[in-house]
Design a protein around this motif. Structure first.
Motif, PDB file in Angstrom:
ATOM      1  N   SER A  79       0.850  -1.163   0.353  1.00  0.00           N
ATOM      2  CA  SER A  79       0.125  -0.304  -0.237  1.00  0.00           C
ATOM      3  C   SER A  79       0.871   1.380   0.022  1.00  0.00           C
ATOM      4  O   SER A  79       1.754   1.118   0.547  1.00  0.00           O
ATOM      5  CB  SER A  79      -0.829   0.034   1.163  1.00  0.00           C
ATOM      6  OG  SER A  79      -1.480   1.269   1.174  1.00  0.00           O
TER       7      SER A  79
ATOM      8  N   MET B 271      -0.714   4.493   0.568  1.00  0.00           N
ATOM      9  CA  MET B 271      -1.325   5.197   1.179  1.00  0.00           C
ATOM     10  C   MET B 271      -1.514   5.090   2.729  1.00  0.00           C
ATOM     11  O   MET B 271      -1.928   4.024   3.305  1.00  0.00           O
ATOM     12  CB  MET B 271      -2.952   5.012   0.630  1.00  0.00           C
ATOM     13  CG  MET B 271      -4.035   6.409   1.122  1.00  0.00           C
ATOM     14  SD  MET B 271      -5.614   5.766   0.620  1.00  0.00           S
ATOM     15  CE  MET B 271      -5.532   6.551  -1.232  1.00  0.00           C
ATOM     16  N   TYR B 272      -1.066   6.153   3.488  1.00  0.00           N
ATOM     17  CA  TYR B 272      -0.856   6.020   4.836  1.00  0.00           C
ATOM     18  C   TYR B 272      -2.016   7.148   5.422  1.00  0.00           C
ATOM     19  O   TYR B 272      -1.888   8.093   4.953  1.00  0.00           O
ATOM     20  CB  TYR B 272       0.406   6.149   5.349  1.00  0.00           C
ATOM     21  CG  TYR B 272       0.697   6.469   7.051  1.00  0.00           C
ATOM     22  CD1 TYR B 272       0.519   5.417   7.788  1.00  0.00           C
ATOM     23  CD2 TYR B 272       0.759   7.595   7.299  1.00  0.00           C
ATOM     24  CE1 TYR B 272       0.428   5.791   9.024  1.00  0.00           C
ATOM     25  CE2 TYR B 272       0.876   8.179   8.617  1.00  0.00           C
ATOM     26  CZ  TYR B 272       0.706   6.942   9.646  1.00  0.00           C
ATOM     27  OH  TYR B 272       0.856   7.265  10.816  1.00  0.00           O
ATOM     28  N   THR B 273      -2.628   6.868   6.335  1.00  0.00           N
ATOM     29  CA  THR B 273      -3.798   7.847   6.940  1.00  0.00           C
ATOM     30  C   THR B 273      -3.396   7.946   8.436  1.00  0.00           C
ATOM     31  O   THR B 273      -2.950   6.984   9.314  1.00  0.00           O
ATOM     32  CB  THR B 273      -5.173   7.223   6.827  1.00  0.00           C
ATOM     33  OG1 THR B 273      -5.204   6.076   7.228  1.00  0.00           O
ATOM     34  CG2 THR B 273      -5.470   7.147   5.275  1.00  0.00           C
TER      35      THR B 273
END
Lengths: 249, 249
Positions: free
Chosen positions: A32, A34-36
């Protein structure tokens, strides 16, 4: 390679990223990008990453560690999105400096976007050199990685007045175009829609390679494009060349 | 930079090229990148060029000179399209060898296509190294120059069964996408449609920057794309992430 895009519209933000990494065509993995970070009702941040995987993993690990140990600067306490972009740029440059790769630097680029309570929503693109740019009304999107294939559809479609849903569809079509033309960009595809002043990211999707929706979208877009060609003005036959060319015998 | 595309379909061939050359953003000029050779009823050839302008001009000048002095090998007497691609490759390598540019070679790429009486129509892409590739039914088009922006629309649309007119429209939309995303590609745009077994290229167009048709095409395509988005399947809301991400506090 990688393809990530962030779109800033009046209604909020959209983030789309692929999950393919490769070191040569015979060494492909899925990570992934995408880090949130979410602090409900106070801040919502999304970080997209592109470039050398060791560098991007090192940077994200550092970001997480800084949050955990409540470092002087971290995603939870920095005051503005711009400060956060500066901070990620600093860590990125530091990590790239550690391993110089025999002349070829292990570069990485990032996009960070989101909203901090009481401030406007926004997104920043952080270059490998650590400096950054943000969006404008004329250029409401940012891309990192393999950006050229997917740019024309964004150039034509994205404007600040779109709905979040339409912006996300544009992002997905842009991703679909890129995947079709470049093997090194591939699913799962992650999509996050952030609605202005919500301080949470409830609309997150992860589309696997087998996703029926991705297949439908791909087929529907192809179909719509073919229809669109049927409605274009025919080539203006009356037009002639200013000057005859070639024809040397 | 440059963008040129050649499309081979069952009905014939389409060639589209821009005319902008640049040495830095403050040194922009206009040169045609489409050279044609016609021997009515016997052969029709089109050469598109991309890369260092001194090299491409030198190669085309040599090609013309060889025709004029009836050289042992020239566009008028070589037996097959493949021989012609070999010949252009040889001249190109020779010209590049003359001026080495202090380490950075003055590279050029070419596309040559057309038909010789009694043979199939075809197109070849000639790399700076002088070797070449041709089209296939799966990949019925060739691009040189700034090719990424305009590739997705060709990937989606071009198939061997199209009409010449539709293929030319695809080429023009691909060019329009590239011009919009990259300043170094620009009008006049030249289009040539070659109809199978005609041995002449009566359908040639040159669209100036002020062309009303290009403006209409651009606007119509934007309009059609916006409509297309309205008919896409909405994002599948039911789908959720395989695993929650981030959210470290």
């Amino acid at each position: 390679m990688t393809y990530c895009v962030a779109i800033r519209i009046d209604a909020g933000l959209c983030f789309v990223s692929d999950s393919r990494t490769n070191a040569g065509v015979d060494n492909i993995s899925t990570y992934s990008k995408m880090y949130t970070y979410e602090d409900p009702t106070r801040r919502q941040l999304v970080v997209l990453s592109s470039g050398n995987l060791a560098t991007t993993q090192g940077v994200i690990a550092q970001v997480k560690k800084d949050i955990k140990k409540r470092a002087f600067k971290n995603l939870a306490n920095l005051e503005t999105l711009e400060d956060i972009a500066d901070y990620i740029g600093e860590i990125s440059v530091e990590h790239q400096g550690k391993h110089t790769g025999g002349g070829k630097p292990f570069e990485a680029s990032f996009i960070v976007g989101g909203q901090i309570r009481g401030q406007k929503h926004g997104a920043f693109l952080i270059y490998p050199q650590g400096n950054h740019i943000t969006t404008s009304r004329d250029t409401p999107f940012l891309q990192i990685g393999e950006s050229k294939y997917g740019k024309p559809i964004l150039d034509r479609m994205i404007s600040p007045g779109l709905t979040l849903e339409t912006a996300a569809l544009c992002g997905l079509v842009s991703m679909d175009s890129t995947m079709r033309s470049n093997l090194s960009v591939g699913p799962p595809i992650e999509v996050l829609m952030y609605s202005l002043d919500s301080y949470n990211a409830q609309h997150r999707y992860r589309f696997e390679e087998s996703s029926e929706y991705l297949r439908q979208l791909h087929a529907a877009w192809d179909e719509r494009l073919k229809e669109a060609f049927g409605n274009l003005p025919p080539i203006a036959w009356s037009q002639t060349w200013d000057q005859p060319m070639g024809q040397e015998r």
